[in-house]
Design an enzyme around this catalytic site. Structure first.
Site, PDB file in Angstrom:
ATOM      1  N   GLU A 211     -11.726  -3.964  -0.821  1.00 43.31           N
ATOM      2  CA  GLU A 211     -10.282  -3.786  -0.908  1.00 43.31           C
ATOM      3  C   GLU A 211      -9.716  -3.661   0.501  1.00 43.31           C
ATOM      4  O   GLU A 211     -10.457  -3.658   1.481  1.00 43.31           O
ATOM      5  CB  GLU A 211      -9.920  -2.594  -1.807  1.00 43.31           C
ATOM      6  CG  GLU A 211     -10.579  -1.297  -1.429  1.00 43.31           C
ATOM      7  CD  GLU A 211     -10.377  -0.188  -2.477  1.00 43.31           C
ATOM      8  OE1 GLU A 211     -10.171   0.950  -2.083  1.00 43.31           O
ATOM      9  OE2 GLU A 211     -10.432  -0.473  -3.698  1.00 43.31           O
ATOM     10  N   HIS A 249      -6.838   4.931  -3.307  1.00 46.19           N
ATOM     11  CA  HIS A 249      -8.002   5.377  -2.552  1.00 46.19           C
ATOM     12  C   HIS A 249      -7.599   5.812  -1.151  1.00 46.19           C
ATOM     13  O   HIS A 249      -6.762   5.182  -0.512  1.00 46.19           O
ATOM     14  CB  HIS A 249      -9.036   4.250  -2.427  1.00 46.19           C
ATOM     15  CG  HIS A 249      -9.703   3.931  -3.724  1.00 46.19           C
ATOM     16  ND1 HIS A 249     -10.324   2.732  -3.958  1.00 46.19           N
ATOM     17  CD2 HIS A 249      -9.844   4.644  -4.854  1.00 46.19           C
ATOM     18  CE1 HIS A 249     -10.831   2.725  -5.178  1.00 46.19           C
ATOM     19  NE2 HIS A 249     -10.545   3.877  -5.743  1.00 46.19           N
TER      20      HIS A 249
END
Lengths: 295, 393
Positions: A211, A249
């Site tokens: 990511e 996150h």
């Protein structure tokens, strides 16, 4: 074989008497039967999981008495760093930390501490490990996976499930699924896992799901270019994420030019990885890549 | 968590780092006293009026004004306090200036950049220093990375004096300034650790005409995971600087980030949420938000998720994408049905549920009688929601 964990793993759960710890310890035990105990300081001598496994006061005790070599951690954030170091000090070989929300400064210390030990840390803030039919060390739902020859490395939880689901629906099982975690500092990085899967005779292809944020995927792509012969299929989540905004996150924030999804995918392609732009194409692309190898 | 310049300077002051000092005011009635203070206590006949918002680029946006005399300072203060300041970081709507700082004016001989942050690749903190003070460091890093000097700090050993000296010499400092610089770095590192900062940046760090080294502006960002042990830092939180919808979402443990598109989405897990946004774009749509409902996707979270997504008037369709691991899809389905009924939704809702009890969930949705567009798989879901948002459904 597979990597990191298998049917011979002897798993303990740190924090087994907590609600999350006991629930997931039960699930792991039910999945493959190789949970051998738990650790909760002060509750040593009790039994957990309806009397099925013993609780110890320390990892050292669990190591000595039941030969534990894998630990799964569900300890709350303020105490998680200590739990990881305790497991490493006891000589636990593979430590999987599920805990989300550990302060970064605690993890810089843990990371430095682990350099002096022989343990391997997976996570924190990760869904853990799953070697289908052999060992479940974490919170991945066991039933979505099936035994096979594709290794999966991912920063994310549910996106890993998505990839596994797609693999199964094109008829491909998994050797081991590894959720490495989405925090700024994690114990095991993508390149290290590429190396393990490359050396694993039971793995034919590797899915790598990254990511935005950080440079781990780029390091892994450069590693793969020179050291990995098996096909690596990559996806980077967060193409549409605006710079400077944290996407869930702690590590998922674009703070430099090379940390965007587009920049990472470009380098991954240059390094010879099979990069998908749509997360719906992961399973299909693995199948095509494997067909190209055998053709 | 971000804080204001004046708060960052309070922290630096507490750690013994010299700063360009001043007074913060929220109302013009406090202005005269503030100017008096700067004149008498700080011995400055000239002033700088500085807008206090979290976004960077305040100077270019007209939020920082040098004021050569008291009359000019009054004029600038009146203009800046209450203005809507637009910078490259505020977004197109700008940010209302609720506080201004009236500071002493400093005669600057030279500007530098200093910051401490985590180097993720090395797992160590890094101190960065540059002669290009006052500039956006990202720009410097892109154009002339050799102008950023770095020193990595060994955890457990901390910043060493020689590292600070090396950086100082690297910047061309010597004598008294080198000594002051080294002391400032040591104090800044202590401060960085003790406050659980993610970034501690002094930009610019200046050498004055009188030869003193001080912080003219500073920026801190704190590790959200560590706030439980940083009560004093937490008190610096300014809710006005945050997006109200995001603040509202956080109350329900939802992680929401507003974007510019018209396809709302509700997903469990940050990675899958980003992946869902990506596939919406890939299929020709534009995501309206990032929304991670986390591990507990139940009736309440789904309802709150809907409320938050639909508070954005741009949203023309919503995609719910849940991969149930621990989360049971049948429960999510019940939540969706109940929420759709209760909230009287007037936008199309596409639902994709996979994983634990997904089949049961599909039956629940199908027999519920509520207008939901079911989807199989990620690609199908994205295609359907993009079509719905563009009126093709």
């Amino acid at each position: 074989m597979a990597i990191l964990v298998n049917k011979d793993s002897k798993i303990i759960v740190q924090g087994i008497t907590g609600s999350e710890g006991s629930f997931h310890a039960g699930q792991c035990l039910e999945y493959a039967g190789n949970v051998v105990g738990g650790v909760t300081p002060g509750k040593g001598g009790q039994m957990a999981l309806d009397g099925k496994v013993p609780v110890f006061n320390s990892c050292k005790e669990a190591r000595e008495k039941v030969g534990a070599n894998v630990s799964l951690i569900f300890v709350p954030p303020p105490f998680a760093a200590d739990a990881i170091m305790e497991a490493a000090d006891a000589g636990i070989e593979v430590i999987v930390c599920i805990t989300e929300g550990i302060p970064v400064d605690d993890m810089t210390k843990v990371y430095a501490y682990l350099q002096t030990k022989n343990s391997r840390l997976i996570g924190p803030n990760c869904p853990g490990l799953l070697t289908p039919d052999e060992a479940k060390v974490g919170i991945m739902p066991g039933f979505i996976a099936k035994k096979g020859r594709v290794g999966v490395i991912s920063k994310s939880g549910t996106l890993t499930y998505e990839a596994v689901h797609q693999l199964c629906s094109v008829g491909l099982g998994q050797s081991t699924c590894v959720g490495i975690g989405g925090d700024p500092i994690i114990g095991t990085k993508m390149a290290e896992l590429l190396e393990m899967f490359e050396n694993d005779p039971e793995t034919d292809a590797i899915v790598m799901i990254g990511e935005i944020g950080g440079s781990m995927e780029i390091e892994a792509a450069n590693y793969a270019k020179h050291n990995v012969n098996k096909p690596v299929i990559g996806f980077i989540a967060g193409e549409t994420a605006p710079p400077g905004r944290r996407m869930g996150h702690a590590g998922a924030i674009v703070s430099g030019a090379d940390e965007s999804a587009a920049a990472k995918k470009k380098i991954m392609r240059e390094c010879g990885l099979h990069v998908v732009d749509s997360p719906a194409d992961i399973g299909k692309t693995v199948k095509e890549a494997l067909a190209a190898v055998t053709a | 968590m971000k804080i204001h310049e004046y708060q960052a300077k309070e922290i630096l002051k507490k750690y013994g780092i010299p700063i360009q000092d001043g007074v913060v005011i929220t109302e013009l009635s406090e202005l005269q006293a503030a100017l008096d203070h700067v004149e008498k206590e700080l011995n400055s006949k000239q002033f700088v009026v500085k807008a206090q918002i979290h976004a960077g680029g305040r100077g270019l946006g007209g939020g920082v004004k040098f004021s050569p005399d008291r009359a000019k300072a009054e004029e600038n203060a009146k203009n800046i306090l209450g203005m809507t300041l637009k910078t490259h970081q505020t977004g197109p709507d700008g940010q209302l200036v609720r506080k201004i700082m009236i500071t002493e004016a400093i005669d600057i001989a030279k500007e530098y950049y200093v910051a401490i942050t985590l180097d993720r690749a090395k797992g160590k903190n890094v101190i960065m220093a540059s002669t290009e003070g006052g500039m956006e460091i990202e720009e410097v890093a892109a154009k002339s990375p050799e102008k950023i000097l770095k020193a990595w700090i060994e955890p457990g050993f901390g910043l060493q004096a020689f590292q600070a000296r090396q950086l100082g010499f690297g910047l061309g400092l010597e004598g008294e300034q080198l000594k002051q610089f080294s002391k400032i770095l040591a104090k800044l590192y202590t401060c960085f650790l003790q406050t659980d900062a993610e970034i501690a940046e002094i930009n610019p760090l200046v050498v004055t005409d009188q030869g003193n080294v001080l912080a003219l502006d500073a920026k801190f960002n704190f590790d959200g995971n560590a706030l439980y042990r940083q009560k004093e830092i937490l008190e610096f939180r300014d809710i006005h600087e945050e997006d109200p919808t995001e603040v509202e979402a956080a109350k329900f443990n939802l992680n929401y980030v507003k974007l510019e598109g018209n396809v709302g989405c509700m997903v469990n897990g940050a990675g899958l949420a980003m992946g869902t946004m990506d596939i919406i774009k890939f299929k020709g749509g534009e995501p309206a938000n990032f929304l991670d409902v986390g591990g507990g996707a139940n009736v309440e979270t789904v309802k709150n998720g809907f409320r938050i997504i639909l508070s954005d008037p741009n949203v023309k369709a919503v995609l719910i994408n849940i991969f149930g691991g621990i989360v049971r899809c049948d429960r999510v389905a019940n939540g969706i049905v109940e929420a759709v009924k209760e909230l009287d939704l007037n936008v199309p809702v596409v639902v994709r549920l996979a994983g634990t009890n997904a089949e049961l969930a599909k039956e629940i949705l199908a027999s519920s009688g509520v207008a939901i567009i079911p989807a199989d798989g990620l690609a199908d879901a994205a295609e359907k929601v993009v079509a719905a948002a563009t009126g093709g459904q």
